[in-house]
Design an enzyme around this catalytic site. Structure first.
Site, PDB file in Angstrom:
ATOM      1  N   GLN A 697       0.936  -1.384   0.291  1.00 33.92           N
ATOM      2  CA  GLN A 697       0.046  -0.036   0.509  1.00 33.92           C
ATOM      3  C   GLN A 697       1.042   0.806   0.079  1.00 33.92           C
ATOM      4  O   GLN A 697       0.346   2.695  -0.567  1.00 33.92           O
ATOM      5  CB  GLN A 697      -0.893   0.345   1.076  1.00 33.92           C
ATOM      6  CG  GLN A 697      -1.812  -1.129   1.204  1.00 33.92           C
ATOM      7  CD  GLN A 697      -2.946  -1.207  -0.273  1.00 33.92           C
ATOM      8  OE1 GLN A 697      -3.709  -0.177  -0.733  1.00 33.92           O
ATOM      9  NE2 GLN A 697      -2.207  -2.222  -1.064  1.00 33.92           N
ATOM     10  N   HIS A 700       1.272   2.765  -3.609  1.00 30.75           N
ATOM     11  CA  HIS A 700       0.105   3.599  -4.068  1.00 30.75           C
ATOM     12  C   HIS A 700       0.268   5.078  -4.325  1.00 30.75           C
ATOM     13  O   HIS A 700       0.509   5.852  -5.116  1.00 30.75           O
ATOM     14  CB  HIS A 700      -1.156   3.728  -3.282  1.00 30.75           C
ATOM     15  CG  HIS A 700      -2.197   2.457  -3.575  1.00 30.75           C
ATOM     16  ND1 HIS A 700      -2.080   2.811  -5.335  1.00 30.75           N
ATOM     17  CD2 HIS A 700      -1.938   0.472  -3.288  1.00 30.75           C
ATOM     18  CE1 HIS A 700      -3.198   1.307  -5.206  1.00 30.75           C
ATOM     19  NE2 HIS A 700      -3.124   0.636  -4.557  1.00 30.75           N
ATOM     20  N   GLU A 766      -8.626   1.366   6.659  1.00 30.62           N
ATOM     21  CA  GLU A 766      -9.394   0.746   4.948  1.00 30.62           C
ATOM     22  C   GLU A 766      -9.109  -0.311   4.441  1.00 30.62           C
ATOM     23  O   GLU A 766     -10.194  -1.377   4.804  1.00 30.62           O
ATOM     24  CB  GLU A 766      -8.609   1.959   3.545  1.00 30.62           C
ATOM     25  CG  GLU A 766      -9.155   1.589   2.284  1.00 30.62           C
ATOM     26  CD  GLU A 766      -8.097   1.622   1.432  1.00 30.62           C
ATOM     27  OE1 GLU A 766      -7.164   2.448   1.537  1.00 30.62           O
ATOM     28  OE2 GLU A 766      -9.613   1.475   0.564  1.00 30.62           O
ATOM     29  N   HIS A 767      -6.979  -0.709   5.190  1.00 32.98           N
ATOM     30  CA  HIS A 767      -7.321  -2.568   5.188  1.00 32.98           C
ATOM     31  C   HIS A 767      -6.639  -2.969   6.452  1.00 32.98           C
ATOM     32  O   HIS A 767      -5.944  -1.677   7.007  1.00 32.98           O
ATOM     33  CB  HIS A 767      -6.207  -2.597   4.162  1.00 32.98           C
ATOM     34  CG  HIS A 767      -6.658  -1.748   2.390  1.00 32.98           C
ATOM     35  ND1 HIS A 767      -6.286  -1.112   2.491  1.00 32.98           N
ATOM     36  CD2 HIS A 767      -7.725  -2.234   1.306  1.00 32.98           C
ATOM     37  CE1 HIS A 767      -6.354  -1.216   1.091  1.00 32.98           C
ATOM     38  NE2 HIS A 767      -7.989  -2.384   0.717  1.00 32.98           N
ATOM     39  N   ASP A 800      -7.197  -6.603  -3.516  1.00 30.84           N
ATOM     40  CA  ASP A 800      -7.663  -5.230  -4.415  1.00 30.84           C
ATOM     41  C   ASP A 800      -7.163  -6.208  -5.352  1.00 30.84           C
ATOM     42  O   ASP A 800      -8.022  -5.106  -6.669  1.00 30.84           O
ATOM     43  CB  ASP A 800      -5.455  -4.893  -4.548  1.00 30.84           C
ATOM     44  CG  ASP A 800      -5.501  -3.760  -3.597  1.00 30.84           C
ATOM     45  OD1 ASP A 800      -6.645  -3.563  -2.701  1.00 30.84           O
ATOM     46  OD2 ASP A 800      -4.212  -3.330  -3.190  1.00 30.84           O
ATOM     47  N   HIS A 859     -54.205  13.757   8.882  1.00 34.95           N
ATOM     48  CA  HIS A 859     -53.725  12.785   9.070  1.00 34.95           C
ATOM     49  C   HIS A 859     -55.124  11.707   9.574  1.00 34.95           C
ATOM     50  O   HIS A 859     -54.830  10.474   9.424  1.00 34.95           O
ATOM     51  CB  HIS A 859     -52.793  12.815   9.637  1.00 34.95           C
ATOM     52  CG  HIS A 859     -51.276  13.789   8.756  1.00 34.95           C
ATOM     53  ND1 HIS A 859     -51.496  15.164   8.858  1.00 34.95           N
ATOM     54  CD2 HIS A 859     -49.970  13.039   8.591  1.00 34.95           C
ATOM     55  CE1 HIS A 859     -50.132  14.844   8.150  1.00 34.95           C
ATOM     56  NE2 HIS A 859     -49.257  13.676   8.070  1.00 34.95           N
TER      57      HIS A 859
END
Ligand SMILES: NC(=O)c1ccc[n+]([C@@H]2O[C@H](COP(=O)([O-])OP(=O)(O)OC[C@H]3O[C@@H](n4cnc5c(N)ncnc54)[C@H](O)[C@@H]3O)[C@@H](O)[C@H]2O)c1
Ligand SMILES: N[C@H](CO)Cc1c[nH]c[nH+]1
Ligand SMILES: [Zn+2]
Length: 870
Positions: A697, A700, A766-767, A800, A859
């Site tokens: 990661q 990235h 995230e992971h 991924d 109503h």
């Protein structure tokens, strides 16, 4: 321009001397000559440090002074150094410019002087001349083509010095022989007389035209001088001129707007004097403006405003805030510097540079530094001979290639600037090794842990919104033409003429190797299986009371726009992650958007995936402009109901903005930004695997963050992982990016799994990778995470690409409230109610009572009329 006069001083005694020209007056004429010996080199360097930029220094050196010392003197700012013949040859061979060197010769015989001049083109200095006729003779012989000749006298007197000046040689006169007081003893030479002896007047009244400027060279006005007024000016250190009507004019005497004298010089043909002054009070002009040509403009004006704000800033003004908040000022300087780097057009560059100057000057003024100080510094730097290589500091190197189509420069620079480093260690490294900072949780406060776990700083929302809003507006109002303009600008795809590629996609645009096609097909199939399994095969039906049936059923969102990032890396896998569930859900219209390559084409893998998921078109655009086109539609892009997909800050901000516009009628999946991973490892984990997951990661982007939580590891075990991180990172093609992300990545060492999970849930990664004993049992404790990878045989990269789970996941800690993309992201759930008469009787009482409480009579009657009750 050659100086009119060199004032020679003895460095060792000058500051204490009370004889002759005092140091306060030295700078008025601006040129100092000093002799340097090996013993006085340090003294000379100190003198240069204090005076460089204020006046020119000419240094004579003895033959015993080393070449390195000469170079140091030049480098410290000496205008010229007077050297021996052998030193001269050596210095020229070292590529020191001959403009900075003067050949020093004893010059009392004709042969010596003729030989010297004939043999060289560098300036000549000859000292202790007793026979002025000799100098006169060789100057005549070599005429105006000769090098400049500096002459010092054994016994200077006014006549010989004046004669020499008229011959166009440059007299070198000891300071103790000079005076600024014309009434002093006759043996002293009057500086005013020496200067004015070279000046010419073309006016009938014999006065000298005089330009008055400030220290930055801005013209304040035009006046006249006489020898007497120049002498008065030098004596008093003030601006004194000759008024044509009133005689001697001490500027500011009655108004108080006086001037401090900085220097006096002559122009190239000696018919105009220039007075450089520090103007006090309201300004130079009698109309109380800064100059006789009106008020200051540009940087001078800005400086004037900032200086007055510093003296008395209106409370609550922005400048006052900047003066009082060093952190805010620092952030603004970094922000503007990176915006300038990102600027492309002439207008943008001028705009951003102006902003940067504003904040930089605010910093200067708040520290008492003026523009004049800055310019003096620039001038001093311009005469350095030892040039630095000019490479960027390591922390900034990774950002060097301008990424026009993706990574935010500002964000990176902010990060780089915010992490203190030792001088020798580049970003993300320690002792030359790529290493994550390590913290032992039991030794840190909870605040420290929270702060080191912060995601890399993002551009301020305000800045991003200011960039993104105009883009959205342009695409909304001008459609395709704006869309294309931004694609040309940000993605360099200048040949692109149509922003959309429509299905059916030509086979030649999706030609793949059999291996790649197979990999996509395998991944497609797994993702399909996992997402298809998420569908509800029948509606949810519940009878809440007899005769009261509630149902929930789902329908696909009709039109979806799928953003596939393409800035720092092209991600066909994201096309799969977004396209397959859209297909499974049954969305009628699937449109992909992705930044095109510079030649205007789109990666064949993305086209192939678009084809497989049944997309109707691919929008060849990225960033905010692609999001706007999907949200509002253009001539060739059809509007969608929901936009899904990860992206950088521009993409994320644009998604947020359009989803808040009720006129756009579009929703989004979630904020999905820079990738991140948190790995929990214990003594059973394999250091090779742990490091490889962290790096997967980290590669990235420099804005990614990876965290290792080491549970109960000892020093040897920790080092084993750190060694692996370094070794594996060094072998990666994207090692520079890894350095950037590792710089804000950390290892937390803790004692128990409970503590590790507490930290992880607070971070909401995230992971989340669990490489610990009995990993499966730990899953139960996971509260916040985008996707979990269990056990040592589950690298994050399977998620991924190919396992089947989705990789479009919430980042920035949004895993606390958002799910990653899944089948439900493409569906709406609709509920229905179906009552029998009996059912209405059963529930009607409750309805009528609550309607009464809310005083909504219509109503209540909708029930009572049906049931025939009051
Ligand atoms: N969270 C997830 O699920 C997930 C999945 C995949 C990728 N990602 C992340 O997505 C991100 C992709 O970002 P990217 O930059 O590589 O590609 P991107 O496609 O998101 O952004 C590229 C676009 O940004 C725009 N842009 C660039 N500089 C700009 C500027 N100065 N002003 C205005 N617009 C500008 C341009 O239009 C360009 O086309 C990465 O951070 C990656 O880690 C996240
Ligand atoms: N890890 C990314 C999501 O954060 C997705 C991805 C695509 N390609 C490789 N990785
Ligand atoms: Zn990834």
């Amino acid at each position: 321009m050659a100086p009119a006069l060199l004032v020679s001083i003895d460095l060792a005694t000058y500051s204490k001397s009370t004889q002759g020209l005092q140091s306060s007056a030295l700078s008025y004429i601006g040129n100092v000559f000093t002799n340097v010996t090996p013993e006085t080199v340090d003294l000379a360097l100190t003198h240069l440090q204090q005076s460089v930029g204020r006046y020119a220094n000419y240094l004579g050196v003895t033959s015993l002074t080393s070449i390195d010392d000469v170079i140091s003197l030049l480098d410290a700012g000496a205008a010229k150094v007077f050297v021996t013949r052998s030193q001269l040859d050596e210095l020229l061979s070292r590529k020191i410019s001959q403009d900075r060197l003067v050949l020093a010769l004893p010059g009392n015989t004709k042969e010596e002087i003729i030989n010297a001049i004939g043999g060289t083109q560098v300036d000549i200095y000859t000292h202790q001349v007793s026979d002025l006729g000799l100098v006169e003779a060789w100057l005549k012989e070599y005429g105006t083509d000769r090098p400049d000749v500096f002459v010092s006298f054994a016994n200077p007197d006014m006549n010989s010095v004046l004669r020499l000046s008229k011959l166009a040689a440059i007299p070198v006169v000891p300071a103790e022989k000079l005076t600024v007081d014309p009434k002093s003893e006759t043996s002293s030479l009057s500086v005013a007389k020496l200067i004015m002896a070279n000046a010419t007047s073309d006016r009938p009244d014999g006065l000298y035209t005089t330009l008055v400027t400030d220290e930055r060279g801005v013209a304040l006005g035009l006046v006249y001088s006489s020898e007497e007024s120049v002498a008065e000016s030098l004596r008093t250190g003030r601006g004194v001129y000759q008024s044509r009507k009133r005689g001697l004019w001490y500027k500011g005497e009655s108004s108080g707007d006086i001037q401090e004298l900085v220097s006096i010089s002559l122009d190239c043909d000696s018919d105009c004097l220039r007075f450089v002054v520090r103007q006090k009070g309201r300004g130079f002009c009698h109309l109380a403006t800064a100059t006789c040509f009106g008020e200051y403009s540009g940087l001078s004006k800005l400086q004037q405003t900032l200086q007055s704000r510093k003296a008395s800033a209106p409370e609550g003004s922005y400048t006052a805030r900047l003066f009082n908040d060093a952190q805010l000022l620092r952030a603004k300087i970094l922000e503007e510097a990176t915006e300038l780097c990102d600027a492309q057009t002439k207008e943008e560059i001028a705009f951003e540079a102006a902003d940067l100057f504003y904040f930089a000057l605010t910093k200067c003024i708040s520290a008492g530094v003026s523009l004049e100080d800055v310019e003096r510094n620039l001038d001093a730097k311009s005469i350095k001979v030892k040039r630095r290589k000019g490479d960027a500091k390591p922390a900034f190197i990774q950002f060097a290639p301008a990424q026009s189509n993706g990574v935010s420069e500002k964000e990176k620079v902010k990060e780089a600037a915010s992490v203190p480093k030792s001088k020798s260690d580049p970003a993300g490294t320690k002792d030359g090794r790529i290493t994550m900072r390590r913290y032992i949780t039991s030794q840190e406060t909870p605040e420290t842990i929270t702060s080191v776990l912060q995601r890399p700083s993002q551009r301020s929302n305000e800045t991003i919104v200011n960039i993104v809003n105009p883009i959205i507006h342009a695409v909304k109002t001008r459609g395709d033409s704006a869309l294309l303009e931004y694609t040309h600008k940000f993605d360099r795809a200048t040949s692109l003429t149509s922003p959309v590629l429509r299905a059916p996609f030509p086979p030649e645009l999706m030609k793949l190797s059999p291996e790649t096609q197979h990999a996509i097909d395998v991944s497609f199939s797994n993702i399909y299986k996992f997402h298809a399994a998420q569908s509800e095969d029948k509606p949810l039906v519940v009878e809440t009371m007899p005769g009261v049936t509630c149902t929930r059923f789902s329908r696909p969102i009709e039109r979806v726009g799928l953003y596939v990032p393409g800035g720092t890396a092209v991600l066909p896998s994201t096309a799969l992650m977004l396209g397959v569930p859209a297909m499974v859900a049954g969305c009628k219209k699937i449109v992909l958007a992705s930044p095109p390559r510079a030649d205007g084409s789109i990666t064949p893998e993305i086209v192939y995936v678009a084809h497989k998921v049944g997309a109707e078109a691919i929008v060849l655009a990225g960033g905010a402009q692609a999001v706007a086109a999907l949200a509002y539609g253009t001539e060739s892009v059809s509007k969608v109901d929901k936009i899904l997909g990860p992206g950088n800050q521009f993409v994320t901000a644009a998604k947020m903005i359009v989803s808040n516009d009720t006129n756009a009628g579009v929703s989004i999946d979630m904020p999905a930004g820079p990738s991140e991973v948190l790995v929990i490892a214990d003594e059973t984990s394999n250091p090779v695997f742990v490091a490889s997951d962290l790096l997967s990661q980290a590669e990235h982007g420099v804005d990614s963050q990876v965290i290792l939580i080491a549970v109960g590891l000892n020093e040897t075990q920790l080092q084993a992982i750190e060694n692996e991180v370094h070794e594996q990172a060094m072998r990666l093609p994207r090692v520079d990016i890894v350095r950037g992300s590792i710089e804000h990545s950390i290892t937390l060492v803790c004692e128990t799994m409970e503590e590790a999970m507490e930290l992880s849930n607070a971070y909401a990664p995230e992971h989340l990778i669990l490489q610990v004993r009995d990993a499966e049992s730990v899953v139960e404790s996971v509260e916040n995470a985008g996707s979990v990878f269990v056990g040592e045989w589950t690298p994050e990269s399977v998620g991924d690409y190919s396992a089947g789970v989705n990789h479009s996941l919430p980042t920035y800690g949004y895993a606390k409230q958002y799910s990653g993309v899944n089948l439900a992201s493409y569906l709406k759930h609709i509920t229905s109610s179906n009552l029998t008469k009996e059912g209405l009787r059963n529930v009607g009482g409750a309805v009528m009572e609550l309607a009464r409480v809310e005083q909504l009579e219509a109503h209540r009657r909708a029930v009572s009329l049906r049931l025939g009750v009051e």
